[in-house]
Enzyme design. Sequence first.
Site, PDB file in Angstrom:
ATOM      1  CG  ASN A   6      -9.177   4.455  -2.589  1.00 40.45           C
ATOM      2  OD1 ASN A   6      -8.678   5.289  -1.826  1.00 40.45           O
ATOM      3  ND2 ASN A   6      -9.583   3.260  -2.199  1.00 40.45           N
ATOM      4  CD1 TRP A   7      -5.322   8.874  -5.635  1.00 43.37           C
ATOM      5  CD2 TRP A   7      -4.346  10.634  -4.657  1.00 43.37           C
ATOM      6  NE1 TRP A   7      -5.290   9.899  -6.547  1.00 43.37           N
ATOM      7  CE2 TRP A   7      -4.697  10.994  -5.976  1.00 43.37           C
ATOM      8  CE3 TRP A   7      -3.722  11.584  -3.844  1.00 43.37           C
ATOM      9  CZ2 TRP A   7      -4.443  12.263  -6.510  1.00 43.37           C
ATOM     10  CZ3 TRP A   7      -3.465  12.852  -4.363  1.00 43.37           C
ATOM     11  CH2 TRP A   7      -3.820  13.179  -5.685  1.00 43.37           C
ATOM     12  CE  LYS A   8      -6.841   0.935  -2.372  1.00 40.16           C
ATOM     13  NZ  LYS A   8      -6.789  -0.511  -2.457  1.00 40.16           N
ATOM     14  CG  HIS A  83     -12.084   0.597   0.289  1.00 45.48           C
ATOM     15  ND1 HIS A  83     -11.171  -0.364   0.640  1.00 45.48           N
ATOM     16  CD2 HIS A  83     -11.901   0.842  -1.029  1.00 45.48           C
ATOM     17  CE1 HIS A  83     -10.455  -0.678  -0.443  1.00 45.48           C
ATOM     18  NE2 HIS A  83     -10.874   0.044  -1.459  1.00 45.48           N
ATOM     19  CD  GLU A  85      -7.615  -1.290   0.973  1.00 45.58           C
ATOM     20  OE1 GLU A  85      -7.535  -0.055   1.104  1.00 45.58           O
ATOM     21  OE2 GLU A  85      -7.220  -1.890  -0.056  1.00 45.58           O
ATOM     22  CD  GLU A 149     -13.436  -1.074  -4.756  1.00 49.38           C
ATOM     23  OE1 GLU A 149     -12.701  -0.577  -5.614  1.00 49.38           O
ATOM     24  OE2 GLU A 149     -13.262  -0.945  -3.548  1.00 49.38           O
ATOM     25  N   GLY A 155      -6.040  -4.911  -5.270  1.00 54.19           N
ATOM     26  CA  GLY A 155      -4.604  -4.862  -5.019  1.00 54.19           C
ATOM     27  C   GLY A 155      -3.896  -6.179  -5.295  1.00 54.19           C
ATOM     28  CB  SER A 185      -6.565  -5.495 -10.213  1.00 58.78           C
ATOM     29  OG  SER A 185      -6.054  -5.907  -8.956  1.00 58.78           O
ATOM     30  N   GLY A 206      -7.581   1.974  -7.620  1.00 60.02           N
ATOM     31  CA  GLY A 206      -6.633   2.129  -6.513  1.00 60.02           C
ATOM     32  C   GLY A 206      -5.230   2.386  -7.040  1.00 60.02           C
ATOM     33  N   GLY A 207      -4.429   1.336  -7.040  1.00 61.93           N
ATOM     34  CA  GLY A 207      -3.006   1.444  -7.400  1.00 61.93           C
ATOM     35  C   GLY A 207      -2.733   2.246  -8.663  1.00 61.93           C
TER      36      GLY A 207
HETATM   37  P1  PGA Z   1      -6.776  -1.555  -6.730  1.00 58.86           P
HETATM   38  O1  PGA Z   1      -7.712  -0.953  -5.592  1.00 58.86           O
HETATM   39  O2  PGA Z   1      -7.163  -0.860  -8.015  1.00 58.86           O
HETATM   40  O3  PGA Z   1      -5.388  -1.220  -6.302  1.00 58.86           O
HETATM   41  O4  PGA Z   1      -7.037  -3.025  -6.782  1.00 58.86           O
HETATM   42  C1  PGA Z   1      -9.066  -0.683  -5.827  1.00 58.86           C
HETATM   43  C2  PGA Z   1      -9.709  -0.173  -4.566  1.00 58.86           C
HETATM   44  O5  PGA Z   1      -9.330  -0.638  -3.486  1.00 58.86           O
HETATM   45  O6  PGA Z   1     -10.586   0.708  -4.600  1.00 58.86           O
END
Ligand code: PGA
Length: 223
Positions: A6-8, A83, A85, A149, A155, A185, A206-207
Amino acid sequence: MLIAGNWKMFRGPEPAELAVRLAGLDGVDVVVCPPYTRLAACAAAGLRTFAQNVHWADEGAFTGEISAGMLQELGVTGAIVGHSERRQLFGETDETVARRAAHALAAGLAVIACVGELETEREAGATEEVLRRQVSVLEPHPSLVVAYEPVWAIGTGRTATPELAQEAHAFIKSLLDVPVLYGGSVKPENAAGLLAQPDVDGALVGGASLDPDSFLRICLAAR
Ligand code: PGA
C-alpha cells in the site's frame, strides 16, 4: 500467500523497475496499491494493481470518488476498502465500507477489506467486539480478503507479536471464512515470524513497500 504493498499518497517505486525486480517470484501473489495517478503505469508494467479505494456507484455526482468500472478501464483488478486512515481521517464507516466492498466484488474486482482496533479499544478489552462489528458487515466472497491492521501498529514501528496476530486472525476467520492478511509495520525483519502463523495468509505492507529492496525481502519471506 498474498503480499500487498500500500503506497498510500506516496509516488512509490518506478513501476517498470519494480516489475523487473518481482519477475520470477513464484509461490507468492504480489499486489501493488499505488496512488491513482500511477495505477495505469503499474498495470501496464504487468504488476497486479489494486486501487486504495473504490465507490459503490457506477457513476454520479461524487466528487473525488472513483468507480469500479473506471478502475477496470486502467487494468486495475482490485481495491482496498476501509483502511483505517480512511475510517479515521475521512469519515469512512462500517456501512460505507460494506457498500464499497459489495459493489466492487459484484463488479468483478478483488477486495482487501481492512479491519482493526484502536489502541484504546484493545486496552479496554474491546478488540473482539470491534472486529465482530467491522467484519459483520462483510459477505463472504471468493475474491474477498480481510486485512487485520491493529491501528496502533500502523506506521508506528510497533508490530503485533505473531501470537497476538494469530489470535486476532483466528477470531476473524471464525466470523468469516476468507483469507486474512496482517498489516501494521510489517518489515523484512518481522515478516517471517508473522507469516509463519497458521492463520496469517499474507501481509498488507505500507512504509516498507515504498522501498523495492524491503518489499522484495518481505515477498521472499512469504514463499
Ligand atoms: P505500515 O502501514 O506498514 O506503514 O504500518 C500498513 C498499512 O497502513 O496498510
